[in-house]
Design a protein around this motif. Structure first.
Motif, PDB file in Angstrom:
ATOM      1  N   UNK A 370     -12.022 -11.252   2.529  1.00 53.76           N
ATOM      2  CA  UNK A 370     -11.402 -10.871   1.273  1.00 53.76           C
ATOM      3  C   UNK A 370     -11.123  -9.388   1.011  1.00 53.76           C
ATOM      4  N   UNK A 371     -11.875  -8.261   1.394  1.00 50.23           N
ATOM      5  CA  UNK A 371     -11.744  -6.944   1.033  1.00 50.23           C
ATOM      6  C   UNK A 371     -10.896  -6.531   2.173  1.00 50.23           C
ATOM      7  N   UNK A 372     -10.760  -6.607   3.389  1.00 48.59           N
ATOM      8  CA  UNK A 372      -9.640  -6.414   4.161  1.00 48.59           C
ATOM      9  C   UNK A 372      -8.382  -6.932   3.700  1.00 48.59           C
ATOM     10  N   UNK A 373      -8.039  -8.159   3.307  1.00 47.79           N
ATOM     11  CA  UNK A 373      -6.929  -8.754   2.603  1.00 47.79           C
ATOM     12  C   UNK A 373      -6.541  -7.810   1.299  1.00 47.79           C
ATOM     13  N   UNK A 374      -7.277  -7.670   0.689  1.00 53.61           N
ATOM     14  CA  UNK A 374      -7.129  -6.668  -0.548  1.00 53.61           C
ATOM     15  C   UNK A 374      -6.630  -5.372  -0.230  1.00 53.61           C
ATOM     16  N   UNK A 376      -5.124  -4.321   2.787  1.00 53.88           N
ATOM     17  CA  UNK A 376      -3.691  -4.846   3.294  1.00 53.88           C
ATOM     18  C   UNK A 376      -2.813  -4.892   2.179  1.00 53.88           C
ATOM     19  N   UNK A 377      -3.058  -5.609   1.137  1.00 56.37           N
ATOM     20  CA  UNK A 377      -2.152  -5.720  -0.072  1.00 56.37           C
ATOM     21  C   UNK A 377      -1.922  -4.535  -0.726  1.00 56.37           C
ATOM     22  N   UNK A 378      -2.980  -3.580  -1.003  1.00 53.23           N
ATOM     23  CA  UNK A 378      -2.833  -2.352  -1.624  1.00 53.23           C
ATOM     24  C   UNK A 378      -1.927  -1.446  -0.910  1.00 53.23           C
ATOM     25  N   UNK A 379      -2.136  -1.472   0.490  1.00 55.29           N
ATOM     26  CA  UNK A 379      -1.059  -0.565   1.244  1.00 55.29           C
ATOM     27  C   UNK A 379       0.363  -0.732   1.033  1.00 55.29           C
ATOM     28  N   UNK A 380       0.612  -2.205   1.035  1.00 51.72           N
ATOM     29  CA  UNK A 380       1.795  -2.708   0.914  1.00 51.72           C
ATOM     30  C   UNK A 380       2.556  -2.179  -0.406  1.00 51.72           C
ATOM     31  N   UNK A 381       1.737  -2.269  -1.364  1.00 51.14           N
ATOM     32  CA  UNK A 381       2.143  -1.942  -2.890  1.00 51.14           C
ATOM     33  C   UNK A 381       2.402  -0.506  -2.877  1.00 51.14           C
ATOM     34  N   UNK A 382       1.691   0.180  -2.219  1.00 49.62           N
ATOM     35  CA  UNK A 382       2.041   1.720  -2.211  1.00 49.62           C
ATOM     36  C   UNK A 382       2.904   2.313  -1.223  1.00 49.62           C
ATOM     37  N   UNK A 383       4.036   1.547  -0.446  1.00 53.17           N
ATOM     38  CA  UNK A 383       4.984   1.956   0.274  1.00 53.17           C
ATOM     39  C   UNK A 383       5.912   2.867  -0.570  1.00 53.17           C
TER      40      UNK A 383
END
Length: 478
Positions: A370-374, A376-383
């Motif tokens: 779950x931590x890894x998923x969050x 990755x999701x944060x990196x995609x939002x910061x593009x």
């Protein structure tokens, strides 16, 4: 003058004669009174004697044989002629072995200790043999019974308990020893003994085990050439009290056996065995060990239904179940000997501990993913917004040609005087970035599905595996 002396002498004679006559009368009267008293008292004494004899004849309580212990000529030691024989030697010394029969009545099984691997038993031990040196004349063929004081003066079998740790003869209120001698020399020697003896127990199936212990009786000094030890009535020589019961065991069987024991320095000896089989009650251990362990395993499964983001709820639940299982294992081992093999209860407890521990690891894996998923999701939002708003390029021809219309859509990234090659490189770069973004998005979606699926699968796999383990365990050890 002479006449006066004669008068005085005659007066003295008269007085002396009167005194003598008075003493004679007094003596005669006293003698007559004594004779009269004797004649008068004899009939009365005779009447009392006759009355006493009549009373004795009429009372059945007083119809007893005279007490021979009041006669100094009939002492028991003189009657048995103890001083005429050497009782330090066995009966019939130099001849065949003397047979000594034994029977036992078990009064109680006081305790069974798994830690010390021993048992404590109270029993009546009786010996039967014949010693012609103790024969005595008897008109009514009645036996004589003695206590332990006479035992020290005659020969008795030197029995001892093999592998005994402690033993004693009861001495309240006196030594519990009885000796009975028949007129033909047959002897019964009985004593009440409490003995603690070793029992080799096998705990590989504990607490679903059955233990067999034995109390061994043997002569210490006399080999089979001097003393033949045997059970007097075979297996019927062993009697048990019907009220014997133990808290943890069920007494299944008592039986006797006889074997020969060999010692390299002394020879062969007859040895008698009292064997008894004990089956352990399982219900106590079900309540104290198996049910708590099973409940702790089931409690660890509750975390599979708790949200993976509820860390304060799932972590303490897993740690509590692990610590409780450790406490149960420690408590069971504290009451058991430190054997070098695995017991049946160890298998159950340690497998249960593994299930509880795996439930904690399951949440650790879910939390990590779950931590890894969050992340990755944060990196995609910061593009950057420019990279995300680019239109999707059309596919190019296999020969490397391109369409000018497509390139014009990207014109705001290039200068007006850019050549054809530069425009193609920009298109390829943007296309690659777009493809990479799609692949990352696919991995993200796949990761979200896996984190939810771990808890879903655990809700089925953990109970199913534990039920299968219980079926196999109880089918093997029950």
């Amino acid at each position: 003058m002479l006449t006066v002396h004669k008068m005085h002498f005659s007066i003295f004679l008269l007085l002396w004669g009167w005194i003598l006559s008075t003493e004679c009368r007094t003596h005669r009267q006293g003698k007559e009174i004594h004779e009269v008293y004797k004649k008068g008292s004899r009939p009365q004494r005779q009447r009392r004697e006759v009355h006493g004899e009549t009373h004795k004849q009429g009372s059945p309580i007083l119809k007893r044989s005279p007490d021979i212990t009041k006669s100094p000529l009939t002492k028991s030691e003189q009657l048995l002629r103890i001083d005429d024989h050497d009782f330090s030697m066995r009966p019939g010394f130099g001849g065949p072995a003397i047979p000594v029969g034994v029977d036992v009545q078990v009064e109680s099984l006081d305790s069974i200790s798994e830690v010390d691997m021993d048992f404590t038993m109270t029993l009546y031990l009786r010996h039967y043999w014949k010693d012609e040196r103790l024969s005595f004349p008897s008109t009514n063929n009645q036996s004589m019974t003695f206590d332990g004081r006479l035992v020290k003066k005659i020969w008795v079998p030197d029995m001892f308990f093999v592998h005994s740790k402690r033993s004693f003869i009861h001495d309240t209120t006196t030594d519990n020893v009885m000796l009975r001698v028949q007129p033909d020399g047959k002897v019964l020697y009985s004593l009440r003994v409490t003995v603690t003896a070793m029992c080799n127990m096998d705990f590989s199936r504990f607490p679903l085990d059955t233990q067999t212990c034995s109390l061994e009786i043997e002569s210490y000094a006399y080999t089979e050439d001097d003393l033949m030890l045997y059970w007097k009535n075979g297996n019927d020589s062993l009697k048990t009290d019907e009220r014997i019961s133990l808290s943890q065991f069920l007494i299944q069987e008592f039986h006797t056996t006889t074997k020969l024991a060999f010692y390299s320095s002394t020879g062969w000896y007859n040895r008698l065995y009292i064997n008894f089989t004990l089956r352990r009650h399982i219900f106590f251990f079900l309540l104290q060990t198996y049910f708590p362990a099973t409940l702790m395993v089931m409690l660890s499964w509750v975390s599979f239904w708790i949200d993976r983001r509820a860390v304060p709820a799932r972590v303490p639940l897993g740690i509590t179940t692990v610590l409780t299982m450790s406490t149960i294992i420690t408590g069971v081992n504290a009451s058991m000997p430190r054997v070098s093999y695995i017991k049946a209860v160890d298998i159950y407890l340690w497998v249960s501990f593994v299930f509880v521990f795996l439930s904690v690891l399951e949440y650790a894996a879910v939390n990590y993913l779950t931590t890894v998923q969050e992340r990755k999701e944060r990196k995609l939002r910061d593009k950057p917004a420019c990279a995300c708003s680019l239109p999707q390029p059309r596919a190019m021809m296999m020969d490397g040609s391109y369409n000018d219309g497509d390139v014009n859509e990207l014109g705001h990234f290039m200068s007006e005087n850019g050549d054809k090659q530069d425009r193609m490189m920009v298109q390829l770069a943007l296309g690659a970035e777009r493809g990479s973004g799609r692949r990352k998005n696919q991995r993200y979606v796949s990761m979200r599905i896996d984190t939810h699926a771990i808890d879903k699968y655990s809700r089925i796999i953990f109970p199913g595996a534990y039920i299968l383990f219980n079926l196999i365990y109880w089918s093997i050890f029950s």
